[in-house]
Structure formats: C-alpha cells, structure tokens
Design an enzyme around this catalytic site. Structure first.
Site, PDB file in Angstrom:
ATOM      1  CB  SER A  83      -0.967  -0.022   1.185  1.00 51.32           C
ATOM      2  OG  SER A  83      -1.929   1.002   1.077  1.00 51.32           O
ATOM      3  CG  HIS A 135      -6.270  -0.593  -0.492  1.00 52.00           C
ATOM      4  ND1 HIS A 135      -5.506  -0.183  -1.562  1.00 52.00           N
ATOM      5  CD2 HIS A 135      -5.518  -0.375   0.624  1.00 52.00           C
ATOM      6  CE1 HIS A 135      -4.339   0.248  -1.115  1.00 52.00           C
ATOM      7  NE2 HIS A 135      -4.317   0.154   0.202  1.00 52.00           N
TER       8      HIS A 135
END
Length: 753
Positions: free
Chosen positions: A86, A191
């Site tokens: 990430s 996400h």
C-alpha cells in the site's frame, strides 16, 4: 535473487527512524519544509499522539522508509526487485528511481490528505479463512457494501467497506471458521469502491507530475506484476480502490527466483507475514478469461500437483473489471421505454456489477430525473450507465448525459457513428502525463455487424470532428486529441436477442469481432485495451460459460432481466414471460423501422402480436394505399388489431408526427398507410407496459429465447415465480454457475489428458 519489502500503514510507532534523521539532516529538513511540521520530532516522540492519524502516518512512513533504504544501500547493492505494501509502494518507487525523495513526499502528502477526508468506512482483518471462503461469507450473508482490501496470505484477508457492515460481519465470520476477526483503527474504507471520490481527486493531482524510467522492477499492488514504464500514474490511482495483492505478489517473486526477502522500514510486520507465506506451499497464478491457473510449489521448489481454480469474480478479464470498478464482468443491458429501470440499475451497482438505464422512447426530462435518482443512491463509486439510442432525440439525450456527467454510456441501434455521439465522446477529452488520452465518458457500443464494429473501433471521422469544431461544440484541443482514441472504449457483440436483432450466431460473430478488434488496435496503436463482450442468448450458466470460452471479456444480459421485480413493465407481462420456453418467441417487423423491413424478436406464447404485425407488413408490401385493401380485411384490422376506427388512428398520427412529415404523408398514400400501421406498434407496446388485460392478445413484448432457457433452468425452485427474481441475484447465480461448470469441464479435460 533478493527483494526489498517496504511496509505500509500499521507499521508506524514512536521512535521510528532513530538516528537516521540526524544522519540525513538535509533530507529531514526538506521533508519538514514540505510537510509544514518537524517530521523528526513527530516520528521520534509523537508529542501530540497524532502518528496514528492517516494524515500524518503516511508521510512519516514514507520518510522513514526512504531514509532506511538510502542507509541500507549505502552498505550493499540494491535488490533485484522492490515491493511495497500500500503506502510502502511509494517508497519502492522512490527506491527504483521513479521520482525524487521530494516528489514522492509531495505525492504521499496529497494522498494522505485525500484519504483522511474519506469518512464512515471501516476495515477488518480476517484470519483463518481463504479468499474464496471470505467471499462466500460475504455473499451468504448479503454483505453488499464490503470489498476485499488486502489479500495478505493464503489465510489472511483484509476487508473494507461501510463501517456498520464491517462491524456487523464479525459474528458471521467467526461462526464460519475465522480464527480472528480484528477491526482496524482506520477512518475510511481504504482499497475499496468507497475511495472512488478520492481516486478522481488524486488522478487530477497526478496530471502535473512526470515519472522517470524505473531502474529496478517494482511489483504493483494492483496487478501483482511489475510496473511498466508507462503505467505508474494509472496504477497509483487504481491502488486506492483496488485490493493489495500481497500474497500473489510474493508468490510471483518466488516463482521468479527470489529467495531473500528483506523488510526495509519500521517494525517486522511484513517479515512475519512473509514467514507465514513461505512456510506454506506457494501459488503461482496466471489468469486468462476467468481461468485462474494456480501451480502449487512446495518449500523445496518442486511441483507436487497442478490445480485450476475458476471463480465467478475472475471470469472475463481483469482489465474490464478494473476499468469499470466492478467485481463481476457482468452487465445488464438497457430495455426500451425504461423497462431497465433506475431500481434495476441501482441494484446491479450495489452488487458489484453494472446496469444500463433504458431510455428508448423515454422523455429526456424523465431520463434526467432518473439519473439524479441513481446518482443520489450511488455515492460510493458504484458503477452505472445510461443507454443512448440512435434516435430523433439523440441530441437532447447527449445534452442530458453531459449535463449530469454520466460516466458510462451504452450506445445502441447505430449503423453509422453520428455527430452527436462524437460530441459526447470528445467533450472533456484530455491527455495524461504518460501520454494516454482519456474521455470523461466511457462508451460501450452494442452491435451485431463487423462493418458497424469497425466504425466504433476507429477514431471519429475527421469530417464529423471538423463539423463539431466549426460549430464550436468541441474545443481545438479536444479535436486535436480525437485521433488518439477509438469512438468506443469497448464493444458488445449482440447475437440472437430480444428486440432489434440481426439473428446472428455468437459462435461465428464473437471470434470474428475479436480478430477485427485485434487488427484495428494494432494498426492504430491504441494505448488502452478495447474489450469485447457478448450479449444475446445468455440466460443460463452454460451460455455464460460458453461466451467466456469464446473469448468474451464480459457478458451482457437483457431478456432475463425483464422478468424480475425491478423491471418497469407490467405484472401481466411478467406473468406471461415466466412461463415461456425456448421456442416461444418469434420475429416481427420493427415499428420504428417499419418501412425497411427491419425485425425484432418478440414474445409469441399467449399473444397474437407477431402474427398481426407480420400481416400488416405483408399488406404494406402488397398494396399502395389503405384503400386498396379489401373491406373485410380493413374491418378486421380496425376492430381486432386497432380496437378503434382508422379515422381515430389517423387523428393520433396527425398529433404525433411533425406537421411537415404528416403533410408529406398525406400526399403519399403508401406512406400514410405505413404511418397508420406504425401506430399499432406503439399502441401494442404501451398496453403491454401498462398491463391492459383486456388487450393482452395485442401485447408487444421484446424478448429472446434466453428467457425460455432461464425458465427451464430455475423450474422447481423459488425463482420459478418472477416475484422472487431480482436482477442482481440472477446475475450472481449465473456467474457462479458458469464458474462451476468451467471448473468441472476443465477438471474432466485435465484428467483425460
């Protein structure tokens, strides 16, 4: 070979960075200037306890990760691969030379600002269940507002979505075998689809940045494969709404020969996670059209077995699902007169698919109201689309689509690309920093003929672009970019279907269109893939599976959705439709193209419309005026078909057609006869939609044999009754059934081999 792993949010802790801030004091000072606060003090002491706030966490982790990388590579050579989790992906890209330390921090600062502004979301880690098992729980308990955020290991998945659903799901996951369900301390649904608004803001921000060629391969979270030199910005944007494919990324690196993984960043979260992954058999994944081949490799590198796993969520192509931000490569098509209702569109969107609102024959004012309704209901980035027909009111509809910034449009009934459609395509056209040209409106063209497909697969005709520029309906910049993209982003090949149809066969049409697509994409050098979908005749899992095997990137259904609770047609029509079989449809003239002999496929069982419509067309071909038809036949038409006198129908036509057209028809008896007969087609459609039981025999219901096949599939189940049918539930059953069928077929073929 070796790889560096850069951790993301969750690894932060007070004291991180240690002496590195003093060792790299110039960079520390630069970072503090960019951020507007002393980064060293915040990382080392966290005086205001804000280190766990996304707004500060992400910049802090980036700075510490970058300094740790510089310190480590001062003593040893850089690794063969970089991989970040990430936020850690930004450190990996900095390490690979995509941008400077300063640029990376500016990007991360903006990313943190945007993400921290997304509220009311939640995330939770689920341990002890595989990805498939997590998806099964979400489907079983109808958690429609939860997405997969991270696929960290074989049995560790992070979910993300609306906070209340994430919290409510804990009991159900634990009841289904989860060893641990741990809600994460985050403010947003990272996400997931709920970051869509952040995506648009971040995409706009990135347009002012240019990325340098990568000096080392970086594995992208979105694809679990290396970045190429042209997709850095696009993948950073997509990362916000797409899951982190960590498990697949590590598996890919192991298959590439990486044996040494070193975590570079605070803590050892990724090291522990990697120990867990490498202790278990590794899965090397490749995917084509939904068939996900997983080769299992044990610790000593040998391959004990080969397994093929086919899932509903992987049918079609990932490129199509990612483009439209949907979980399933499944669309529901528009139906005339708004039968594909706003409720149907919303239900499909919330189930992770996309539906198109039917606009044919609907007043643009009502279409605008329906669009507002849909947009109000879908505020979490769910996908939806609106139909655009090649019709006399096309220009008005384009105005509505542009006014409400509709993102996805289904273009249907086009033989030639119109000026209005090109205006829709080119308005707002812009070029990204990597050279990619994008339009705010994605167009999926539904078609049945190669020559029509070629019109949509090419850039807009220069004459149409020039005319729009001269009329000042597009800008010079938009006109200049027109040659870089095709008219349609994607095409949908329609075989034997309900409504207007060329009676094509999918087995011949689809491969031909795919080859045509490949040829034209090569010739024009488009940067983005054009997906080819399949429609017509799809009403069962077997039909869907066949479409995907033929190479369809997605499927689109129509007739089966007309017999659902959400469809905006009458209960009387649905009662008829739920009982038909595959042989219970027929071809009749198309009312809107009556004179040309164009045909539509309609319901035959329980109605007389097909026979009567065909009779009218035969009379039109045989005679030159209504007066030439014998008196008995005229009486039969008036009393049985029209249920009113020719004089009354004449008056209706006079009120409907523009004065100049009606005046011309009065001077042409054959055209007047056509107008009178056309009236019957409009009348028969309206009484079907309203459900006038007294006129049931005259119902005109567009329908293909796919619904008959669907009815036989669900016979003896609750879905036999249309009142239990919902468009999204049907779609999920078809997709899961198709995945199961393909899994079994491939298993049989593999065993035979």
């Amino acid at each position: 070979m070796k790889a560096y792993l850069f951790p993301g949010q969750g690894s932060q802790r007070a004291g991180m960075g240690g002496s590195l801030f003093a060792a790299y004091d110039q960079l520390s000072t630069t970072a503090s200037r960019i951020l507007g606060y002393d980064i060293a003090t915040r990382c080392l002491h966290d005086p205001d306890k804000s280190l766990n706030d996304t707004l500060y966490t992400q910049p802090a982790l980036y700075v510490v990760g970058a300094l740790m990388y510089l310190d480590k590579t001062a003593e040893e050579n850089p690794p063969d691969y970089m991989l970040g989790h990430s936020l850690g992906e930004y450190v990996a890209l900095f390490a690979a030379g995509a941008f400077s330390f300063e640029t990376g921090l500016e990007l991360v600062k903006k990313r943190a600002e945007i993400m921290s502004g997304v509220k009311h979301g939640g995330m939770a880690a689920v341990v002890g269940l595989t990805m498939d098992q997590v998806l099964e729980v979400l489907h079983k308990y109808d958690y429609r507002h939860i997405d997969i955020a991270n696929y960290n290991s074989r049995e560790q998945v992070v979910i993300s979505g609306l906070k209340e659903e994430v919290l409510a799901a804990q009991a159900d996951f634990q009841a289904n075998g989860a060893r641990l369900y741990f809600p994460l301390n985050v403010s947003g649904a990272f996400h997931s689809r709920y970051m869509a608004a952040a995506t648009e803001a971040f995409r706009s921000f990135l347009t002012s940045y240019h990325f340098q060629p990568l000096q080392r391969p970086v594995i992208a979270n979105v694809t679990a494969r290396p970045y190429d030199q042209h997709n850095v910005a696009a993948l950073l944007v997509e990362q916000l709404t797409n899951p982190v494919k960590w498990y697949e990324s590590i598996s890919f690196l192991r298959s590439a020969g990486v044996h040494t993984f070193t975590e570079v960043g605070p803590g050892n979260v990724l090291t522990k996670l990697n120990d867990f992954i490498t202790a278990a058999p590794m899965e090397i994944t490749t995917a084509t059209n939904g068939a996900t081949a997983k080769q299992t490799v044990n610790g000593n590198g040998h391959t004990p077995a080969a397994e093929l796993v086919i899932k509903a969520t992987s049918l079609g192509t990932a490129a199509f699902r990612q483009r439209y931000k949907i979980r399933y490569a499944y669309l529901s098509g528009a139906m005339v007169h708004g039968i594909a209702s706003k409720e149907l569109v919303i239900r499909m969107a919330k189930a992770g698919m996309m539906g198109f609102l039917g606009t044919g024959g609907v007043d643009p004012v009502k279409v605008a109201a329906d669009i507002r309704y849909i947009q109000e209901a879908l505020q979490q980035g769910e996908a939806y689309g609106i139909n655009l027909l090649n019709s006399p009111r096309e220009e008005e509809m384009v105005d509505v689509l542009l006014q409400y910034k509709v993102p996805n449009v289904e273009a249907a009934a086009y033989i030639q690309v119109s000026k209005a459609l090109v205006r829709l395509r080119l308005t707002g056209l812009r070029q990204l920093p990597d050279g990619t040209v994008v339009s705010p409106v994605r167009i999926i063209a539904k078609l049945s003929r190669p020559e029509v497909a070629e019109n949509f697969l090419r850039p807009a005709a220069p004459a149409l672009v020039a005319a729009l520029l001269q009329e000042q309906k597009i800008t010079a910049a938009e006109a200049a970019l027109a040659t870089a993209i095709p008219v349609a982003d994607d095409i949908c090949v329609e075989a034997d279907s309900g409504g207007h149809t060329d009676m094509g066969v999918a087995f011949t049409l689809l491969p031909t269109m795919i080859r045509l697509r490949d040829d034209l994409c090569t010739r024009h050098g488009y940067r983005q893939r054009i997906n080819v979908g399949a429609a017509g005749g799809i009403g069962t899992p077997e039909a869907a599976a066949a479409a995907f095997v033929l190479g369809a990137d997605f499927i689109l259904t129509g007739s089966i959705n007309q017999c659902t609770v959400e469809a905006a047609t009458s209960d009387a029509v649905k009662d008829l439709l739920q009982n038909i079989n595959v042989q219970d449809t027929a071809y009749a003239p198309a009312g809107d193209m009556f004179e040309t002999g164009a045909r539509v496929q309609v319901l035959k069982k329980g109605v007389l419309f097909p026979g009567r419509a065909n009779k009218l067309y035969e009379l039109y071909k045989q005679y030159n005026s209504i007066d030439e038809i014998d008196a008995d036949t005229r009486e039969q038409i008036a009393s049985r078909y029209f249920q009113r006198s020719f004089e009354a129908v004449y008056q209706d036509c006079e009120a409907y057609y523009p004065p100049e057209k009606f005046a011309a028809a009065k001077a042409n008896p054959k055209q007047m006869m056509a107008y009178l007969f056309r009236w019957y087609f409009g009348y028969s459609g309206k009484i079907a939609e309203t459900g006038d039981e007294q006129q049931r025999v005259n119902f005109q219901v567009h329908c293909g044999p796919a619904l008959g096949a669907f009815n036989q599939w669900v016979k003896g189940t609750p879905l036999e009754n249309w009142r239990n049918r919902h468009a999204d539930d049907i779609a999920l059953k078809i997709m899961q059934g198709a995945a199961d069928i393909l899994h079994e077929r491939v298993k049989i073929f593999t065993e035979a081999s």
